[in-house]
Structures are given as C-alpha cells and as structure tokens.
Design an enzyme around this catalytic site. Structure first.
Site, PDB file in Angstrom:
ATOM      1  N   ASP A   1      29.414   1.985  -0.916  1.00 11.40           N
ATOM      2  CA  ASP A   1      30.177   3.248  -0.908  1.00 11.40           C
ATOM      3  C   ASP A   1      29.645   4.197  -1.982  1.00 11.40           C
ATOM      4  OD1 ASP A   1      31.136   1.311  -2.654  1.00 11.40           O
ATOM      5  OD2 ASP A   1      33.255   1.769  -2.358  1.00 11.40           O
TER       6      ASP A   1
ATOM      7  N   LYS B   1      28.090  -4.938  -1.108  1.00 12.93           N
ATOM      8  CA  LYS B   1      29.530  -4.738  -1.332  1.00 12.93           C
ATOM      9  C   LYS B   1      30.063  -6.027  -1.949  1.00 12.93           C
ATOM     10  CE  LYS B   1      33.363  -2.335  -0.746  1.00 12.93           C
ATOM     11  NZ  LYS B   1      33.645  -1.155  -1.567  1.00 12.93           N
TER      12      LYS B   1
ATOM     13  N   ASP C   1      21.500   0.605   8.402  1.00  8.73           N
ATOM     14  CA  ASP C   1      21.638   1.458   9.588  1.00  8.73           C
ATOM     15  C   ASP C   1      22.329   2.765   9.202  1.00  8.73           C
ATOM     16  OD1 ASP C   1      21.654   2.133  12.389  1.00  8.73           O
ATOM     17  OD2 ASP C   1      23.783   1.629  12.403  1.00  8.73           O
TER      18      ASP C   1
ATOM     19  N   ASP D   1      20.546   6.731   8.291  1.00  3.71           N
ATOM     20  CA  ASP D   1      20.905   7.937   9.048  1.00  3.71           C
ATOM     21  C   ASP D   1      21.426   9.019   8.113  1.00  3.71           C
ATOM     22  OD1 ASP D   1      20.130   7.251  11.552  1.00  3.71           O
ATOM     23  OD2 ASP D   1      22.120   7.201  12.446  1.00  3.71           O
TER      24      ASP D   1
ATOM     25  N   TYR E   1      24.852  -7.781  12.906  1.00  6.31           N
ATOM     26  CA  TYR E   1      24.222  -7.433  14.181  1.00  6.31           C
ATOM     27  C   TYR E   1      23.957  -8.664  15.039  1.00  6.31           C
ATOM     28  CZ  TYR E   1      23.144  -2.466  13.610  1.00  6.31           C
ATOM     29  OH  TYR E   1      23.218  -1.103  13.515  1.00  6.31           O
TER      30      TYR E   1
HETATM   31  C1  IPM Z   1      18.738   2.225  14.851  1.00  6.02           C
HETATM   32  C2  IPM Z   1      19.669   2.276  16.018  1.00  6.02           C
HETATM   33  C3  IPM Z   1      19.863   0.846  16.499  1.00  6.02           C
HETATM   34  C4  IPM Z   1      20.495   0.076  15.384  1.00  6.02           C
HETATM   35  C5  IPM Z   1      20.662   0.724  17.778  1.00  6.02           C
HETATM   36  C6  IPM Z   1      20.029   1.537  18.894  1.00  6.02           C
HETATM   37  C7  IPM Z   1      20.821  -0.694  18.191  1.00  6.02           C
HETATM   38  O1  IPM Z   1      20.861   2.892  15.673  1.00  6.02           O
HETATM   39  O2  IPM Z   1      17.565   1.837  15.051  1.00  6.02           O
HETATM   40  O3  IPM Z   1      19.151   2.551  13.762  1.00  6.02           O
HETATM   41  O4  IPM Z   1      21.707   0.163  15.156  1.00  6.02           O
HETATM   42  O5  IPM Z   1      19.762  -0.640  14.697  1.00  6.02           O
HETATM   43 MN    MN Z   2      20.945   3.580  13.604  1.00  3.04          MN
END
Ligand code: IPM
Ligand code: MN
Length: 356
Positions: free
Chosen positions: A222, A189, A246, A250, A142
């Site tokens: 993975d 990884k 990240d 999710d 990042y």
């Molecule tokens: C999160 C979001 C952010 C990230 C974006 C908005 C930069 O997806 O907080 O997970 O990737 O960290």
């Molecule tokens: Mn995110």
C-alpha cells in the site's frame, strides 16, 4: 546468426502491432546480417474462435521449438462471458507456465521527449523516473488452489509461495539492480500475510549471502502504491509477487502517461523469453490505424537484448525510436493535449524503419 522467432499476434490491435514489429526486426536482421525465421501461432480470443480453446497445443509446441516469443495482446469484450478456463487470458497464463517464465520484467520510465505526458506534478515529472518492476510470474494467488463451496456462494483463492520460488525471482532482481543503480525495494504485505513474511525473510537471506553490494529496502504494497504517485524517482528495482506486481506495474505505467511505449519481458531458466507490450489488446481502436506500434517494437528490441544477446542490434532499434520521438513525431495516444495531427501506427513504423 539464425534465430527462430514465434509470433503470437493475438487479439484486438495485436496483429497490427506485431506486423509492424516484424518489419522492424526484418530490417534490423538485414542491416546486421542475421536470419530471423518467423512462425505465427494463434492464442487468446482468436484461438477460441478458430480452435475452441485459448491456447492450442500447436501454439505451445511452436513456442517451445522457437528461440523466443513475441506476443501482441489477448482478450476483448467478445470473449468476456466465457467460463474461467476458456477465457483468452488463459492463453497468457498457460504460456507463462508451459515455458517456465517465472520472472516478469516491466520497465516504467519516462522518455525525456515525453515528460509532458507524465501525469504527475510538473516538478516531479521533471525529475523523471526509471523503474524496473521484477514481478514473480508463475506462483502466488494466480496459480494457487481456488474453488467454491458446494452451494457456490463462498469462494477462495490461495496465495502460496515457496522459498524456492521467491529466491529465483529475487536473484533476477538483484542481478538486474547490479546493472542499474544498485537499489532493490522488496514489496510485500508482511504486516498481515504469512506468505509475505516468508517473502521478506527469503529476500533478505539471499541479499546477505550473495548480494551485499546491492542496497535493499522493504515496503508494504500500500505504501509502494502511494510512493509511485508521490515520487517514483525513489525506486530503481522493485521486486514483488505476482498479484502485487500486476497492479503496481499498471499503476507505474499509467503514471508515465505513455503506456503505448512500454515493453515487457518474461524470463525463465533458459534463454527463451516471452516479450510483449504491456498495453493490452485495445479492441476499441483495433483496425482504425491508431494503434501505437512502439511498445511492440521495443518489446522486439528487448528480445534481441535478453534472449539473443544482440545488444548492438537492440540499441539500434531503441535509438531509432528515440530519434523519431525527439524529432517530435507522435501517434495519437502520445500527442500533446489538443493536438490535431498525429501519425497513424503504420506511419510511425515507417519513420522508425527509416532510422534503422
Ligand atoms: C498482465 C495481464 C495478465 C495478468 C492477465 C491478462 C492474465 O493483466 O499481463 O498484466 O494479470 O498477468
Ligand atoms: Mn495486468
């Protein structure tokens, strides 16, 4: 006690849910005799519209001058065409960096009242799960060097980690595990990436020297992605890099089926943190009254717990949310499939306020 709270509502449903969370904080302050002083700051797309930049200096200064920050969400299709440096997401990345928030805590758990929402096989959903993902937040790909060649038809981003960055984040993971089930899974990884080999080595060194009482295992990213959908109850604490965290966070949140309930915290060396729901700005439902305020309200509770050490007050908010859910109240996003009635976001907030 008096606390200065910076509110950064952002875009989409951000302003609605932050207004709801503020009311819950105000009622909690009243009940426990605290004084919360709120200031609002612009960030994201709305800041681009107003100030021509996603993260105005005033917002950075205001957040730095506060005891903690509560953020709604940023982004939306309106700003999708902006160049990289002027995208709403820059606001989040900038705040993390400016406030020195190098660890991101992302809980993904199934509330007992919402087992039916879990998208896994019923027997696995029944078992439930409660994972804390500890994501490194200010390093890795990042923030690594990136660019294009002269002709613009080749591009690169760099995954770079120092042992120092890996260690300070891993320390938080071990500390948190001690307060939970005492089990950390380090996700990387290392079969391919050199930065992952340093990651693994550093986590193990810290484990041996300071946290031998915690159980540590390693998993390739993975495999971890598969394990989350096969049987997430395997996990207690996951510690991982910025990018892997990240994605896995999710995935794990979506598996619960109730993403509108999940809060997160970003922490650094000081008590000041940044708290935000993980669901994003949901521009498609902004202004419809459908936005579920619970994740923002639980983010506010996390802020009281981690930044202000107000455990009783945080419990009070979390219990209020649980009571309302157990009584069967639902917003549309968590209503049973086929349900024809649900609460609006602000009705849900009222129900929660009644329990505080
Ligand atoms: C999160 C979001 C952010 C990230 C974006 C908005 C930069 O997806 O907080 O997970 O990737 O960290
Ligand atoms: Mn995110």
């Amino acid at each position: 006690m008096t606390y200065k709270i910076a509110l950064v509502p952002g875009d989409g449903i951000g302003p609605e849910i932050i207004a709801d969370a503020r009311e819950v904080l105000e009622k909690t302050a009243e009940k426990f005799g605290h004084d919360f002083k709120f200031s609002e700051y612009d960030a994201g797309g709305s800041a681009i519209d107003k100030h021509r930049m996603p993260l105005p200096q005033e917002t950075i200064d205001g957040c730095l001058a506060s005891d903690s920050v509560l953020l709604g969400a940023v982004g939306g299709p309106k700003w999708d065409g902006m160049p990289g440096d002027l995208r709403p997401e820059k606001a989040i990345l900038g705040l993390r960096k400016e406030l020195g928030l190098y660890t991101n805590l992302r809980p993904a758990k199934i509330q007992p009242a919402l087992k039916d929402a879990c998208i896994l096989r019923p027997d696995i959903a029944e078992r439930g799960f409660d994972i804390m993902i500890v994501r490194e937040l200010t390093g890795g790909i990042y923030f690594g060097e990136r660019g294009r060649n002269e002709t613009g038809d080749s591009a690169y981003d760099t995954e770079r980690y120092s042992a120092y960055e890996i260690e300070r984040n891993a320390r938080n993971a071990f500390e948190i595990a001690r307060k939970r089930k005492g089990h950390v899974t380090s996700v990387e990884k290392s079969n391919v990436l050199e930065s992952s080999r340093l990651w693994k080595e550093t986590v193990h060194k810290l484990h041996e020297s300071e946290y031998p009482d915690v159980t540590l295992d390693d998993m390739y990213v993975d495999n971890a992605a598969m394990q989350i959908v096969r049987d997430p109850s395997f996990f207690d604490v996951i510690v991982t890099s910025n990018m892997f965290g990240d994605i896995l966070s999710d995935e794990a949140s979506q598996v619960t089926g109730s993403i509108g309930l999940l809060a997160s915290a970003s922490l650094g060396d000081s008590k000041r943190g940044l708290y935000e729901p993980i669901h994003g700005s949901a521009p498609d439902i902004a202004g419809t009254g459908l936005a579920n305020p619970i994740a923002a309200i639980l983010s506010a509770a996390m802020m009281l717990r981690y930044s202000f050490d107000l455990a009783e007050e945080a419990d009070c908010i979390e219990n209020a949310v649980n009571t309302v859910l157990e009584a069967g109240w639902r917003t549309k996003d968590i209503a049973a499939p086929g349900a024809e009635e649900w609460l609006t976001g602000s009705e849900m907030k009222e129900k929660i306020l009644d329990e505080i």
